[in-house]
Design a protein around this motif. Sequence first.
Motif, PDB file in Angstrom:
ATOM      1  N   THR A   1     -89.824 -35.260 -46.943  1.00 43.78           N
ATOM      2  CA  THR A   1     -89.269 -34.399 -47.617  1.00 43.78           C
ATOM      3  C   THR A   1     -89.324 -32.880 -48.820  1.00 43.78           C
ATOM      4  OG1 THR A   1     -87.028 -34.827 -49.340  1.00 43.78           O
ATOM      5  CG2 THR A   1     -88.830 -35.927 -49.328  1.00 43.78           C
TER       6      THR A   1
ATOM      7  N   ILE B   1     -94.494 -36.553 -48.858  1.00 49.38           N
ATOM      8  CA  ILE B   1     -93.499 -35.707 -49.789  1.00 49.38           C
ATOM      9  C   ILE B   1     -94.335 -34.055 -49.851  1.00 49.38           C
ATOM     10  CG2 ILE B   1     -93.011 -35.846 -52.133  1.00 49.38           C
ATOM     11  CD1 ILE B   1     -92.455 -38.637 -52.246  1.00 49.38           C
TER      12      ILE B   1
ATOM     13  N   THR C   1     -88.196 -37.666 -59.908  1.00 52.24           N
ATOM     14  CA  THR C   1     -87.705 -37.993 -58.126  1.00 52.24           C
ATOM     15  C   THR C   1     -88.861 -38.369 -56.958  1.00 52.24           C
ATOM     16  OG1 THR C   1     -87.089 -36.117 -58.902  1.00 52.24           O
ATOM     17  CG2 THR C   1     -86.995 -35.740 -56.874  1.00 52.24           C
TER      18      THR C   1
ATOM     19  N   THR D   1     -94.925 -31.048 -52.371  1.00 53.35           N
ATOM     20  CA  THR D   1     -94.538 -30.652 -53.202  1.00 53.35           C
ATOM     21  C   THR D   1     -95.093 -29.348 -53.439  1.00 53.35           C
ATOM     22  OG1 THR D   1     -95.257 -31.649 -55.183  1.00 53.35           O
ATOM     23  CG2 THR D   1     -96.344 -32.295 -53.307  1.00 53.35           C
TER      24      THR D   1
ATOM     25  N   SER E   1     -84.442 -32.132 -47.323  1.00 49.66           N
ATOM     26  CA  SER E   1     -84.267 -31.440 -49.399  1.00 49.66           C
ATOM     27  C   SER E   1     -84.414 -32.947 -49.841  1.00 49.66           C
ATOM     28  CB  SER E   1     -83.202 -30.018 -49.548  1.00 49.66           C
ATOM     29  OG  SER E   1     -83.121 -30.659 -50.835  1.00 49.66           O
ATOM     30  N   HIS E   2     -84.806 -32.894 -50.148  1.00 41.18           N
ATOM     31  CA  HIS E   2     -84.485 -34.186 -51.493  1.00 41.18           C
ATOM     32  C   HIS E   2     -83.500 -34.316 -51.722  1.00 41.18           C
ATOM     33  CE1 HIS E   2     -84.861 -32.747 -55.171  1.00 41.18           C
ATOM     34  NE2 HIS E   2     -85.203 -32.698 -55.123  1.00 41.18           N
ATOM     35  N   SER E   3     -82.843 -33.619 -52.433  1.00 38.86           N
ATOM     36  CA  SER E   3     -81.468 -33.349 -52.581  1.00 38.86           C
ATOM     37  C   SER E   3     -80.359 -33.623 -51.708  1.00 38.86           C
ATOM     38  CB  SER E   3     -81.286 -32.429 -53.606  1.00 38.86           C
ATOM     39  OG  SER E   3     -80.882 -31.009 -52.210  1.00 38.86           O
TER      40      SER E   3
ATOM     41  N   VAL F   1     -90.796 -31.431 -53.970  1.00 41.40           N
ATOM     42  CA  VAL F   1     -90.577 -32.304 -54.649  1.00 41.40           C
ATOM     43  C   VAL F   1     -91.827 -32.212 -55.915  1.00 41.40           C
ATOM     44  CG1 VAL F   1     -90.535 -35.234 -55.762  1.00 41.40           C
ATOM     45  CG2 VAL F   1     -89.120 -34.903 -53.508  1.00 41.40           C
TER      46      VAL F   1
ATOM     47  N   VAL G   1     -89.183 -42.359 -47.326  1.00 44.94           N
ATOM     48  CA  VAL G   1     -89.936 -41.240 -46.309  1.00 44.94           C
ATOM     49  C   VAL G   1     -90.625 -41.517 -46.159  1.00 44.94           C
ATOM     50  CG1 VAL G   1     -87.686 -39.592 -47.874  1.00 44.94           C
ATOM     51  CG2 VAL G   1     -90.697 -39.868 -48.416  1.00 44.94           C
TER      52      VAL G   1
ATOM     53  N   VAL H   1     -88.168 -40.714 -54.275  1.00 45.93           N
ATOM     54  CA  VAL H   1     -87.979 -40.383 -52.487  1.00 45.93           C
ATOM     55  C   VAL H   1     -88.603 -41.448 -51.611  1.00 45.93           C
ATOM     56  CG1 VAL H   1     -86.587 -38.280 -52.765  1.00 45.93           C
ATOM     57  CG2 VAL H   1     -89.189 -38.447 -52.241  1.00 45.93           C
TER      58      VAL H   1
END
Length: 290
Positions: A255, A275, A263, A277, A228-230, A258, A272, A267
């Motif tokens: 990740t 992404i 964000t 999404t 997870s991006h968080s 997003v 990374v 990232v």
Amino acid sequence: MHARAVAATTSALLGTATLLLPASDVRAVEVGDPPTVIAHRGGSAYAPENTLAAVDKAAGLGIRWVENDVQRTRDGKLVVIHDDNLRRTTDVEEVFPDRAPWKVKDFTAAEIARLDAGSWFGPAYAGTRVPTLEQYVRRVDRNHQKLLLEIKNPELYPGIEQQTLKVLANESWLDRQHRSKLIVQSFSADTVRTVHKLKPDVRTGLLGTPNVADLPGYAQFTDQINPSHSTISTGYVSAVQAFTGAHGKPLEVFTWTVNDATTARRVARYGVDGIITNTPDVVRNAVGAP
């Protein structure tokens, strides 16, 4: 995907790793190739998730990678749906009102094929169906796209790893031409390990944010760590990429999930490789991906 499955590395460890990352590495992140953009459950901000319409929407946006989720019906068919029950994304409560709690595993493929999997998203998609895995990969192939396939809830479906690979093989997705377009991922390390053991040529990804100390073991059977991006930082991404994965290349980081430009840019600066999404056009524009 849900953040519940794998514990995150401690913030102290991530912070330390970030401070120790050489400045040259940070600059490389800023000037390197932009991350790959993967349409989560297809173009799911714009069409019903995990449907052929979502695959087509991603293709229409020029997105080459799509992600999906695979589960198994009562009669042993593989279908593409995220939740382990049918309530959120179909009209199952209306069609089968006496079948609560409406678990995927309690319905046959023919019963699921009767369900409307599009009206919940909008009237334009009324009558959209839950696709089988065969239908899904054929559409991805027709669109000349690539597939990040998640084996969902494997604890509910013993043997689903072998069955998924069999379907992929039957649809020619394990031949040399398609292997470069396929990654199989899961939150379950056992499932990822099993896929690698059964088909060592197939690239794999482990979902979650495992502790850096555990990465040497995972690197024996996976090619990606997909958090997870968080839960990530520049230091964590750099630490993952320092390990060599199952196919002799640095571990990658895809990740999720997003959905906004700010964000996405953050990232991307972490370095990374991909992404995931719901809004692939937004993310692509934000990071300058092709």
